[in-house]
Enzyme design. Structure first.
Site, PDB file in Angstrom:
ATOM      1  N   HIS A   7       0.830  -1.206   0.000  1.00 13.83           N
ATOM      2  CA  HIS A   7       0.000   0.000   0.000  1.00 13.83           C
ATOM      3  C   HIS A   7       0.863   1.254   0.000  1.00 13.83           C
ATOM      4  O   HIS A   7       2.088   1.185   0.080  1.00 13.83           O
ATOM      5  CB  HIS A   7      -0.947   0.003   1.205  1.00 13.83           C
ATOM      6  CG  HIS A   7      -0.273  -0.072   2.544  1.00 13.83           C
ATOM      7  ND1 HIS A   7       0.509   0.936   3.057  1.00 13.83           N
ATOM      8  CD2 HIS A   7      -0.274  -1.054   3.491  1.00 13.83           C
ATOM      9  CE1 HIS A   7       0.946   0.604   4.247  1.00 13.83           C
ATOM     10  NE2 HIS A   7       0.506  -0.600   4.541  1.00 13.83           N
TER      11      HIS A   7
ATOM     12  N   CYS B 195       3.205  -4.996   6.613  1.00 14.01           N
ATOM     13  CA  CYS B 195       2.938  -4.817   5.191  1.00 14.01           C
ATOM     14  C   CYS B 195       4.182  -4.287   4.475  1.00 14.01           C
ATOM     15  O   CYS B 195       5.214  -4.032   5.090  1.00 14.01           O
ATOM     16  CB  CYS B 195       1.771  -3.845   4.989  1.00 14.01           C
ATOM     17  SG  CYS B 195       0.203  -4.414   5.679  1.00 14.01           S
TER      18      CYS B 195
END
Length: 252
Positions: free
Chosen positions: A160, A168
């Protein structure tokens, strides 16, 4: 005489109405499991980036809309997009820095361990999130069949924007917008799923020897054939999982 609605039914009706109100935007944005979800934000990112990416690809003899393969390393923290040429061979197109990676070298094994995954994942259109709190994002699909066979747990492991990460791979907003555009064009061009392979480091024999004494060394050895096969063939290898072991075959 008009009957009064029981208070329990009134409360349930209120909850259902509230949920419907809250979920309607998501239903509009993410309708269709095989369709790429879109928002004004993702449409703007595509419109802004498609022309320059198309020109850059054409300068390399490639076309926007051809299949895409993404490869991530933690050290160095980079994401590289490979784009298929007309003959099916993948060519390195562009590399972006991963500006934030959680945890240390090694696989993710449990929910909340702060680790970013290592392994082989596929991203379908349904895994794309154009309304992410982190600009744009896509879900890696952790845990995959290999992870599940080993009892590894975790959820919502994403690539992202916004340059912040807890488990992440975080890119800059500009970087994720370009990656999104490449993926959207590939999906629109007929690619059913984008393979995303995540590695601790480039799987060279020199690097494997350097890290041979570390706890995940055996696991890393199991990742190496996929790296080596791609380097030798310029095709994304076929990967399956059997009993918690990755099986790698060269693409035909």
């Amino acid at each position: 005489m008009k009957q009064r609605m029981p208070s329990e039914i009134k409360f349930l009706a209120f909850i259902l109405a509230a949920l419907a109100f809250l979920c309607l935007p998501a239903l509009f944005a993410f309708a269709g499991a095989d369709e790429l979800p879109r928002t004004a934000r993702s449409d703007a990112a595509y419109a802004q980036n498609a022309p320059s990416l198309r020109d850059a690809l054409q300068a390399d003899g490639l076309d926007l809309g051809q299949p895409v393969y993404l490869r991530i390393t933690k050290q160095p923290a980079e994401l590289t997009a490979y784009v298929a040429a007309a003959d099916g061979a993948y060519h390195a197109f562009r590399t972006w820095p991963v500006c934030s990676v959680s945890g240390e070298l090694g696989p993710k094994t449990r929910e909340g361990d702060g680790q970013a995954p290592e392994g082989f994942y596929t991203v379908t259109p349904a895994a794309m999130n154009p309304a992410s709190r982190y600009h744009l994002s896509f879900n890696l699909g952790f845990p995959n069949a290999h992870d599940r066979a080993l009892g590894h747990t975790g959820s919502f492991l994403m690539v992202h924007g916004a340059c912040v990460s807890v488990g992440c791979f975080a890119m800059t907003d500009a970087g994720i917008a370009e990656i999104w555009t490449l993926m959207q064009a590939a999906f629109d061009g007929g690619q059913a799923a984008v393979p995303v392979h995540t590695f601790p480091f480039p799987m060279t024999q020199e690097n494997l020897q350097r890290h041979a004494g570390e706890a995940p060394a055996t696991f890393w050895q199991s990742l190496a054939p996929a790296w080596e096969t791609f380097e030798a063939t310029a095709r994304v290898p076929l990967i399956s999982a059997q009993g918690g072991v990755y099986m790698v075959r060269a693409a035909q």
